[in-house]
Design a protein around this motif. Structure first.
Motif, PDB file in Angstrom:
ATOM      1  N   THR A 131     135.950 -37.021  39.279  1.00  0.00           N
ATOM      2  CA  THR A 131     136.605 -36.025  38.442  1.00  0.00           C
ATOM      3  C   THR A 131     136.011 -36.067  37.036  1.00  0.00           C
ATOM      4  N   GLU A 136     130.848 -31.496  39.070  1.00  0.00           N
ATOM      5  CA  GLU A 136     131.948 -30.541  39.301  1.00  0.00           C
ATOM      6  C   GLU A 136     131.570 -29.131  38.873  1.00  0.00           C
ATOM      7  N   THR A 149     143.026 -33.890  43.572  1.00  0.00           N
ATOM      8  CA  THR A 149     142.461 -35.069  42.931  1.00  0.00           C
ATOM      9  C   THR A 149     143.218 -36.303  43.391  1.00  0.00           C
ATOM     10  N   THR A 165     137.731 -35.803  42.845  1.00  0.00           N
ATOM     11  CA  THR A 165     138.198 -34.475  43.225  1.00  0.00           C
ATOM     12  C   THR A 165     137.574 -34.114  44.568  1.00  0.00           C
TER      13      THR A 165
END
Length: 173
Positions: A131, A136, A149, A165
């Protein structure tokens, strides 16, 4: 840079070059499943194990190589062995060498794996990533959907527990 799908012998024979990429990723803080410092011999051993997974049909590996034949990136797909899972695969170990970042190579590797998965009849891909990582941004811009998450999922290369995530992407329509 060209992107090639590598068969098991090529992965095994180039394990040292792939280890250079993996150690660079870990040294630069990428959360790809290893703690720092990652020794070259351990990284090469991991790639040799991966070659056996490719040989057995449980995995596929793509490598990006530059004009000098240096490995600058990689991505893989893992295929579940369960009878009810033939429609999906997990995207794993998308890595780009620090010296090759910012040139669209990560997107090209991602696209190569997605296209190959679709051509093989896979209709669903999934992955996990740290995360807040730069990865991402790539996954979201490529149409991947966030599932959620998980806190304290994996240790960073420095050993700190970090959230991850989960993402998925439907292929072929």
């Amino acid at each position: 840079m060209r992107i090639e799908r590598w068969h098991a012998d090529r992965v095994r024979d180039r394990a040292g070059d792939l280890a250079d990429l993996l150690t660079d990723a870990v040294d630069s803080g990428a959360s790809v499943g290893f703690l720092a410092p990652l020794g070259h011999a351990d990284a090469a051993g991991w790639w040799r194990e991966r070659a056996e997974a490719v040989r057995a049909g449980r995995s596929a590996v793509w490598a990006a190589v530059d004009h000098t034949e240096r490995v600058t990136g990689t991505v893989g797909l893992d295929f579940p062995a369960k009878p009810n899972s033939g429609h999906r695969a997990e995207l794993v170990k998308l890595m780009v060498h620090r010296g090759a970042r910012g040139q669209g190579l990560g997107r090209r590797l991602l696209t190569a794996a997605e296209r190959a998965a679709a051509a093989a009849g896979r209709t669903l891909l999934h992955l996990d990533t740290e995360t807040g990582s730069p990865a991402e941004r790539l996954y979201r811009s490529a149409g991947w959907t966030v599932v959620g998450t998980i806190p304290d999922y994996a240790a960073s290369p420095a050993g700190a527990l970090r959230p991850t995530t989960l993402y998925y992407k439907r292929l072929g329509g």
